[in-house]
Enzyme design. Structure first.
Site, PDB file in Angstrom:
ATOM      1  N   GLU A   1       0.876  -1.213   0.053  1.00 20.37           N
ATOM      2  CA  GLU A   1       0.038  -0.011  -0.116  1.00 20.37           C
ATOM      3  C   GLU A   1       0.909   1.102   0.133  1.00 20.37           C
ATOM      4  OE1 GLU A   1      -2.906  -0.226   2.938  1.00 20.37           O
ATOM      5  OE2 GLU A   1      -3.920  -1.854   2.174  1.00 20.37           O
TER       6      GLU A   1
ATOM      7  N   HIS B   1      -8.942   9.630   2.445  1.00 16.31           N
ATOM      8  CA  HIS B   1      -8.553   8.797   1.638  1.00 16.31           C
ATOM      9  C   HIS B   1      -8.768   9.215   0.193  1.00 16.31           C
ATOM     10  CE1 HIS B   1      -8.130   4.832  -0.014  1.00 16.31           C
ATOM     11  NE2 HIS B   1      -7.838   4.213   0.763  1.00 16.31           N
TER      12      HIS B   1
ATOM     13  N   ARG C   1      -0.901   9.203   1.259  1.00 14.60           N
ATOM     14  CA  ARG C   1      -2.449   9.576   0.973  1.00 14.60           C
ATOM     15  C   ARG C   1      -2.722  10.841   0.693  1.00 14.60           C
ATOM     16  NH1 ARG C   1      -5.504   4.946   4.706  1.00 14.60           N
ATOM     17  NH2 ARG C   1      -5.135   3.317   3.194  1.00 14.60           N
TER      18      ARG C   1
ATOM     19  N   HIS D   1     -11.267  10.120   6.270  1.00 21.10           N
ATOM     20  CA  HIS D   1     -11.061   8.610   6.484  1.00 21.10           C
ATOM     21  C   HIS D   1     -10.573   8.337   7.844  1.00 21.10           C
ATOM     22  CE1 HIS D   1     -10.460   4.520   5.417  1.00 21.10           C
ATOM     23  NE2 HIS D   1      -9.100   4.488   5.795  1.00 21.10           N
TER      24      HIS D   1
ATOM     25  N   ARG E   1      -1.369   9.098   8.906  1.00 19.95           N
ATOM     26  CA  ARG E   1      -1.074   7.600   9.244  1.00 19.95           C
ATOM     27  C   ARG E   1      -0.709   6.924   8.134  1.00 19.95           C
ATOM     28  NH1 ARG E   1      -5.353   3.225   8.861  1.00 19.95           N
ATOM     29  NH2 ARG E   1      -6.262   4.531   7.297  1.00 19.95           N
TER      30      ARG E   1
HETATM   31  C1  LIG Z   1     -13.977   1.961   5.015  1.00 20.56           C
HETATM   32  C2  LIG Z   1     -12.682   1.786   5.907  1.00 20.56           C
HETATM   33  C3  LIG Z   1     -11.498   0.890   5.350  1.00 20.56           C
HETATM   34  C4  LIG Z   1     -10.502   0.716   6.279  1.00 20.56           C
HETATM   35  N1  LIG Z   1      -9.501  -0.084   5.950  1.00 20.56           N
HETATM   36  C5  LIG Z   1      -8.398  -0.361   6.668  1.00 20.56           C
HETATM   37  C6  LIG Z   1      -7.439  -1.164   6.634  1.00 20.56           C
HETATM   38  O1  LIG Z   1      -7.365  -1.833   5.696  1.00 20.56           O
HETATM   39  N2  LIG Z   1      -6.241  -1.286   7.540  1.00 20.56           N
HETATM   40  C7  LIG Z   1      -6.232  -0.494   8.560  1.00 20.56           C
HETATM   41  O2  LIG Z   1      -5.354  -0.521   9.475  1.00 20.56           O
HETATM   42  N3  LIG Z   1      -7.237   0.525   8.829  1.00 20.56           N
HETATM   43  C8  LIG Z   1      -8.301   0.647   8.017  1.00 20.56           C
HETATM   44  N4  LIG Z   1      -9.452   1.302   8.419  1.00 20.56           N
HETATM   45  C9  LIG Z   1      -9.044   2.271   9.577  1.00 20.56           C
HETATM   46  C10 LIG Z   1      -9.502   1.180  10.655  1.00 20.56           C
HETATM   47  O3  LIG Z   1     -10.477   0.306  10.220  1.00 20.56           O
HETATM   48  C11 LIG Z   1     -10.143   1.804  11.757  1.00 20.56           C
HETATM   49  O4  LIG Z   1      -9.310   3.013  12.308  1.00 20.56           O
HETATM   50  C12 LIG Z   1     -10.183   1.066  13.044  1.00 20.56           C
HETATM   51  O5  LIG Z   1     -10.909  -0.039  12.839  1.00 20.56           O
HETATM   52  C13 LIG Z   1     -10.791   1.693  14.225  1.00 20.56           C
HETATM   53  O6  LIG Z   1     -11.138   0.629  15.404  1.00 20.56           O
HETATM   54  P1  LIG Z   1     -11.818   0.971  16.733  1.00 20.56           P
HETATM   55  O7  LIG Z   1     -12.115  -0.019  17.495  1.00 20.56           O
HETATM   56  O8  LIG Z   1     -10.883   2.045  17.528  1.00 20.56           O
HETATM   57  O9  LIG Z   1     -13.163   1.651  16.469  1.00 20.56           O
HETATM   58  P2  LIG Z   1     -14.374   1.415  15.346  1.00 20.56           P
HETATM   59  O10 LIG Z   1     -14.458   0.143  14.734  1.00 20.56           O
HETATM   60  O11 LIG Z   1     -14.770   2.565  14.436  1.00 20.56           O
HETATM   61  O12 LIG Z   1     -15.449   1.063  16.485  1.00 20.56           O
HETATM   62  C14 LIG Z   1     -16.092   2.050  17.217  1.00 20.56           C
HETATM   63  C15 LIG Z   1     -17.151   1.335  18.209  1.00 20.56           C
HETATM   64  O13 LIG Z   1     -17.519   2.439  19.052  1.00 20.56           O
HETATM   65  C16 LIG Z   1     -19.061   2.354  19.302  1.00 20.56           C
HETATM   66  N5  LIG Z   1     -19.470   3.830  19.862  1.00 20.56           N
HETATM   67  C17 LIG Z   1     -19.210   4.950  19.444  1.00 20.56           C
HETATM   68  N6  LIG Z   1     -19.500   6.074  20.065  1.00 20.56           N
HETATM   69  C18 LIG Z   1     -20.296   5.391  21.098  1.00 20.56           C
HETATM   70  C19 LIG Z   1     -21.204   5.867  21.874  1.00 20.56           C
HETATM   71  N7  LIG Z   1     -21.282   7.120  22.320  1.00 20.56           N
HETATM   72  N8  LIG Z   1     -21.802   4.958  23.082  1.00 20.56           N
HETATM   73  C20 LIG Z   1     -21.616   3.554  22.675  1.00 20.56           C
HETATM   74  N9  LIG Z   1     -20.907   3.169  21.627  1.00 20.56           N
HETATM   75  C21 LIG Z   1     -20.119   3.850  20.789  1.00 20.56           C
HETATM   76  C22 LIG Z   1     -19.612   2.091  17.798  1.00 20.56           C
HETATM   77  O14 LIG Z   1     -20.969   1.704  18.156  1.00 20.56           O
HETATM   78  C23 LIG Z   1     -18.546   1.083  17.619  1.00 20.56           C
HETATM   79  O15 LIG Z   1     -18.938  -0.181  17.901  1.00 20.56           O
HETATM   80  C24 LIG Z   1     -10.170   1.414   7.507  1.00 20.56           C
HETATM   81  C25 LIG Z   1     -11.293   2.327   7.735  1.00 20.56           C
HETATM   82  C26 LIG Z   1     -12.389   2.413   7.051  1.00 20.56           C
HETATM   83  C27 LIG Z   1     -13.821   3.262   7.235  1.00 20.56           C
END
Ligand SMILES: Cc1cc2nc3c(=O)[nH]c(=O)nc-3n(C[C@H](O)[C@H](O)[C@H](O)COP(=O)(O)OP(=O)(O)OC[C@H]3O[C@@H](n4cnc5c(N)ncnc54)[C@H](O)[C@@H]3O)c2cc1C
Length: 509
Positions: free
Chosen positions: A115, A229, A274, A328, A363
């Protein structure tokens, strides 16, 4: 009126990868509840396509991965925390595989994708471009019998007694409030892409965690650094799904309508950073020229990128997909150590909402799933090693809603699109700051999750625009047309809330 209060050992706000890894680490020993705004699988983690970055090939090393991460971060990373992350890459991938994640393999072992801004192929993936789905399903399966999932239970505020975080107040889908007490509260709430009209992020990514932490006195920093992105599918109704960068790693090229290459001028071509690619696409589009991702050089598209192949089918494209940039990933966030400690005792944070300095000003692709796994594991271990007594009984009562006026979500998005997108300047940023100054979202508390969400968005948008106006240089994802160069005077400087003296550190040792 009093409301029901329940007690747990650990409250995890967020069922994305970061929250699930913490749960996997602790839930056989501690009583854990996971809260999410929707179904547990509705998260950005589930949407992740490209994969997890780790130095796994024989000619690669964690140091090379580290150097690429620092280069992408544009001299704004915490070098030591970044080394901690990249060093742990190999072990993390093997651990995930041992947990049951079925990563794609070839004759050499893990199939490694390349990537943008990575010197070597080092992205492991599962189900082609369905990595997030595979990770979330595997983790959910592992923790299912050990944790309580509270789906559609939105956290409205963090509860504090003196300086200590002692739990949360929630509202469920029936509009009922509950109070939850615990010695440890983990913020794993993900990012804030919904501040913009064009985003890859899930509709729940409204920046709640930043606002919850801010209101509880946690330190936020680097909020101006937002990654756009470059390649979202551009549809008639605005940009839609993400097209993973791995497609460009596999030969996909960005072209204008006359067939000329968009990234011909850059030594890294289509795999430049990016921010650079996003600005090049935005520049072409602002001249009225559409930009396409040409998929024709990508062999075995359907097999390697089933998600992208299905997008082509749904929208009726054969090999050239129109693309546009979209919000993103949030580099800044709640200041924390790699094992999740914040400046508020009892409050921890991990994943996209946390700021450990590993992403700098931009990032490196596929480092955030790695961060969720490595730092989620560390945080879990910290919680096991530092048990705390459950908070003493405290009075919980229904807080009256504090109302006030708020901008609509559409207004917030419009202002953020205009002022805080790929290109920024003092004039539109000042207008945005003035706009958000008309409101006082920091003091607005509501039991209506939709109003609370708008209040959170307005609060975070105000912090971001203030920071973006104050940083009079260009660095990483933050590009100021009126200050187009990186400035030495800003080296190592972070904008923080509440503002603290630079020599004071972030006080979370
Ligand atoms: C389309 C896309 C593709 C991506 N591809 C990649 C990749 O290939 N590789 C990579 O490293 N990163 C990638 N990323 C980035 C990566 O996916 C995210 O940074 C990472 O998954 C974030 O994980 P997290 O557990 O911190 O939050 P998230 O997975 O966003 O989870 C957040 C959680 O918090 C909960 N929440 C939020 N606010 C509240 C509230 N007030 N009360 C209760 N619950 C709440 C939500 O319901 C959810 O369950 C991508 C992102 C996107 C959008």
């Amino acid at each position: 009126m009093s409301v029901k209060t329940e007690t747990l050992d650990v409250l995890i706000i967020g069922s994305g990868l970061a929250g699930l890894v913490v749960a996997e680490t602790i839930s056989r020993e501690l009583n854990v509840g996971i809260f999410s705004k929707g179904e547990a699988t509705e998260s950005n983690s589930y949407r992740a396509q490209g994969g997890v970055a780790a130095a796994l090939s024989t000619n690669d090393s964690w140091k090379k991965h580290w150097r690429d991460t620092l280069e992408a971060g544009d001299d704004h990373n915490d070098n030591s925390n970044t080394a901690t992350l990249t060093k742990a890459g190999q072990e993390a991938v093997h651990m995930l595989a041992a947990w049951g994640v079925l990563f794609d393999h070839d004759e050499h072992g893990f199939q490694l994708g390349k990537e943008g801004a990575h010197e070597h192929p080092r992205i492991v993936h599962a189900g082609g471009d369905r990595t997030g789905e595979a990770l979330v399903h595997t983790l959910m399966e592992r923790v299912r019998d050990h944790v309580q999932f509270f789906n559609e239970e939105t956290v409205l505020s963090l509860l504090k007694v003196d300086r200590l975080c002692v739990g949360v107040k929630t509202v469920n889908k029936n509009g009922e409030n509950r109070f939850w007490k615990a010695p440890h509260t983990v913020l794993a709430t993900g990012g804030a892409g919904q501040l913009f009209s064009q985003t890859t992020n899930h509709a729940f990514a409204t920046g709640d965690g930043y606002a919850l932490a801010y209101r509880a006195g946690a330190i936020l920093r680097d909020m101006e650094f937002i990654q756009f992105h470059p390649t979202l599918l551009a549809t008639d109704t605005g940009a839609a799904d993400l097209i993973t960068e791995a497609v460009r790693g596999a030969g996909g090229r960005l072209v204008k309508s006359d067939g000329s290459r968009v990234m011909a001028h850059h030594p890294k071509g289509d795999l430049a950073g990016r921010d650079i690619v996003a600005r090049a696409i935005a520049a072409a589009r602002s001249e009225g020229r559409e930009v396409f991702l040409d998929l024709s050089p990508v062999s075995h598209l359907a097999e390697r990128f089933p998600g992208v192949a299905s997008l082509c089918k749904i929208y009726g494209y054969s090999s050239q997909l129109p693309v546009a940039p979209g919000a993103h990933f949030m580099m800044g966030g709640v200041a924390a150590t790699p094992d999740g400690k914040t400046n508020v005792p009892g409050l921890y944070t991990v994943g996209e909402v946390a700021s450990t300095g590993v992403h700098g000003a931009n990032r490196l692709a596929s480092n955030s799933l790695l961060e969720a796994v490595v730092f989620g594991r560390k945080l879990g271990r910290r919680l096991l090693a530092h048990p705390r007594k459950r908070p003493a009984v405290f009075r919980t009562r229904e807080e009256p809603s504090v109302t006030g006026t708020l901008p609509t979500k559409a207004e917030i998005k419009q202002v953020m699109d205009e002022a805080c997108g790929v290109n920024r300047n003092a004039k539109t940023l000042q207008e945005a700051v003035d706009f958000f100054n008309l409101y006082s979202p920091e003091s607005l508390q509501s039991d209506d999750p939709h109003i609370q969400e708008s209040s959170n968005m307005a609060l975070i948008a105000a912090l971001i625009t203030n920071a973006a106006l104050a940083r009079t240089e260009s660095r990483g994802s933050h590009y100021r047309e009126d200050h187009p160069m990186k400035k030495q005077a800003w080296d190592g400087a972070s904008l923080t809330w509440p503002q603290i003296p630079a020599e004071g550190g972030i006080g979370i040792r």
